[in-house]
Write an enzyme that holds these catalytic residues in place. Sequence first.
Site, PDB file in Angstrom:
ATOM      1  N   GLU A 342     -29.565  83.328  52.693  1.00 45.23           N
ATOM      2  CA  GLU A 342     -29.122  84.605  52.146  1.00 45.23           C
ATOM      3  C   GLU A 342     -27.766  84.979  52.746  1.00 45.23           C
ATOM      4  O   GLU A 342     -27.663  85.157  53.961  1.00 45.23           O
ATOM      5  CB  GLU A 342     -30.145  85.700  52.430  1.00 45.23           C
ATOM      6  CG  GLU A 342     -31.492  85.443  51.767  1.00 45.23           C
ATOM      7  CD  GLU A 342     -32.505  86.541  52.013  1.00 45.23           C
ATOM      8  OE1 GLU A 342     -33.560  86.522  51.352  1.00 45.23           O
ATOM      9  OE2 GLU A 342     -32.257  87.427  52.866  1.00 45.23           O
ATOM     10  N   CYS A 343     -26.758  85.063  51.913  1.00 46.18           N
ATOM     11  CA  CYS A 343     -25.420  85.517  52.289  1.00 46.18           C
ATOM     12  C   CYS A 343     -24.788  84.610  53.345  1.00 46.18           C
ATOM     13  O   CYS A 343     -24.239  83.577  53.022  1.00 46.18           O
ATOM     14  CB  CYS A 343     -25.447  86.971  52.740  1.00 46.18           C
ATOM     15  SG  CYS A 343     -23.833  87.791  52.637  1.00 46.18           S
TER      16      CYS A 343
END
EC number: 6.3.5.9
Length: 807
Positions: A342-343
């Site tokens: 994530e990210c």
Amino acid sequence: MHLPRILVAAPASGGGKTTVATGLMAALRASGRRVAPFKVGPDYIDPGYHSMASGRPGRNLDSVMCGDELMAPLLAHGFITPDPADIAVIEGVMGLFDGQLGTGRGSSAEIATTTKTPVVVVVDTAHASLTHAAVVSGLATFDPDVTVAGVILNRVASARHGAEVARGLDRLGIPVLGQIPRTESIFVPSRHLGLVPAAEWEDSAAKVAGLGDLIAEHVDLDAVMDLAAAAADLDVEPWDPMAALESVDWHAHSFDEPPLVGIFAGRAFTFRYPETTEMLTAAGFRVVDVDPLNDRRLPDGIRGLYLGGGFPEMHAADLETNSELAADVRRRAEAGMPIVAECAGLLYLCRHLDGHEMAGVLPMDAAMAKRLTMGYRVATRDSISVVGHEFHRTTTTLLSGLEPAWHITMPDGADRAEGALADPAGVGRPTIQASYLHLHWAGQPAQAAWFSREVARFHASRRGRDGEPDLNHHGDRDIADGLIDLAVNVRVAEPPQWLRDAVTSTEHEWARYPDATPARDALAVMHGVPTDMVLPTAGAAEAFPLIAALEPRRAVIVHPQFTEPEVALRGAGVSVNRYILKASDGFTLDPALVPDDADLVIIGNPTNPTGRLHPATDLTALRRPGRILVVDEAFMDATDESQSLIGGDMGDLLVLRSLTKTYGLAGIRAGYVVGDRRLIARLADHQTPWSVSTPAVAAMIACTSDEARRFRAQLRDDIPAARADLVERLTNLGLSVVDSEAPFVLVNTASLSGSSIRQPLADRGFAVRRGETFPGLGPTWIRLAVRDSNIHAGLAHAISDLTTHRN
């Protein structure tokens, strides 16, 4: 449920809300209260400071990502986990009523209403006085469901200034809980995405403590506690991670031992929601942190990897330097290990980040951008719909076609493909999911269930295939700056002066190709054998590929043993069999158990890593017509050399010696082989020309001198007492130590832990050699080089401290 609580809000951002909330948590904790910290919204930086202030996980209450119905249950869960708190302090977001544009969803006021929490307003008193009372009055009456129960004045210029603001608040009947003077001493640095995370700022702990002192001096903590205690009881069941998983038809798996799931942590990966870890634990996994700035490989037996948020762009150069971990992540991804990124995790899986090499798991490149991307997103994939949050100032470029992780509906109605799904192992379904989207798994349990199922499936597929150690691992991979080195068996910090002089005296000859003949002659005289029975090598390790070139049909290696021989043989395509000695027998050799048809047998004496010195008679019993016996005597000069097989009849026998360990010559690479002249000639035929350097030749000659013999004898005489000191300290701690005749000991730490204590010891300043990299040993084994009593005492203290914390 009685749950004392307050929500710290403000009329607008920038008024000191985070300062007051964090300081209040620290002050209450310092006064002996247990504080449960929370943050409204998706922000992951403030909770890091909250965690530092309170000593408990900083948690988020985000009604947009998780839904209104989960706010009170998540609040209750955080209040009782890991143990019941005395007060919950919730830091708001932006202004009290600010939320999603057009709806107000996710505002501090919404959370206060949903959880029936009284609000304490932080008023930045700069630039006005009595007017602030009018602002608070507006906040208190704007929504009758929001209870403004107290005010804390911030940046008060003087006592008179504070009194004037308080006079107006008295008219409203809202108590002033404290007045904080203007001060420049409280400062948290910022950068492109807000405050620097607490884990990245070396002064963060001191600043948080300073905030606590400031709040304790100027805020009435007892009044705060009274206000929190007056909050209405909540009719709520605390959120339960297992129930959340079961709500999406997830069914528990039965594991003999909990599979291992790694989560990136450290300065580059500072953010994850605590509920992520709790759901993985509820699913039956053991969760461990992995620091990509320091850990050189993933934990053995790992079954899944979660890469959360952080700022890899600020540490790209350091991440690039740790190419070993990147290669390990890539290798395991290619084997089918499931990964959620994530990210920040997405950036790490890319090929490059601002030109720096990353893990290269995905065919994507990332770079910093001028524009900040931020906001809640509704995302879908197949029949799955989630709500997540984006917050980044980088962009990615997909270099080849992959299915997107999500399809995002943008505020303007446009559809945007985001992230990537990948199946690098070719299993027929995605095992990697990577995107910019942050998800709060408590609000999206289907995401946790998907990942858990993939981890369980991968674990089942690897059953029986993970006992294979990393044969390419050596002790120098366990050491790091700042750690006391007990992992490498080099016994001196640097060569003695007489040896350095001998090496450097050859500097005028370095332009000429080296000639190892003088070293060969000197070594032959030292051992009393003919010159043609000696072959100088570039370290003893050079001999193993030469031995592989003898083309044995069936080789047997006696393990646990130095792994370089097996690497060399397997690399040459030789069939290798292992005869593994048993710890229960003290790693005693039974020559009769070595298969008769083995035409090459390799054994160490004394053996690395066990320290076992096998009697020469047992080794001689391994000799057979048509069999080559190789004895690695790299540590023989540290013990009773009467057990050496050098000398006499050496038909079909090769003995390896190293000068590295005793004389500190790891960087020079100086070793040699003594043995059957026919075999020595064959090895020499395969040796690369000039492999033994001129400095190494000089070192070998110097190590045959009388001064070298005295130096060697002194070290040998010092070892028993030093080793006994180490063994006594370890056995006093209840650890099992193998009897050793070498300058190292093998220790079984199973009585202390069922897993490796290598990393916990590294966290306490000591590098040790991991046992699970040797065939026949597991993760509870460690090998320790013998050092001095001060280092031994420090190690014993670290192990004792580790024992205390585990209990």
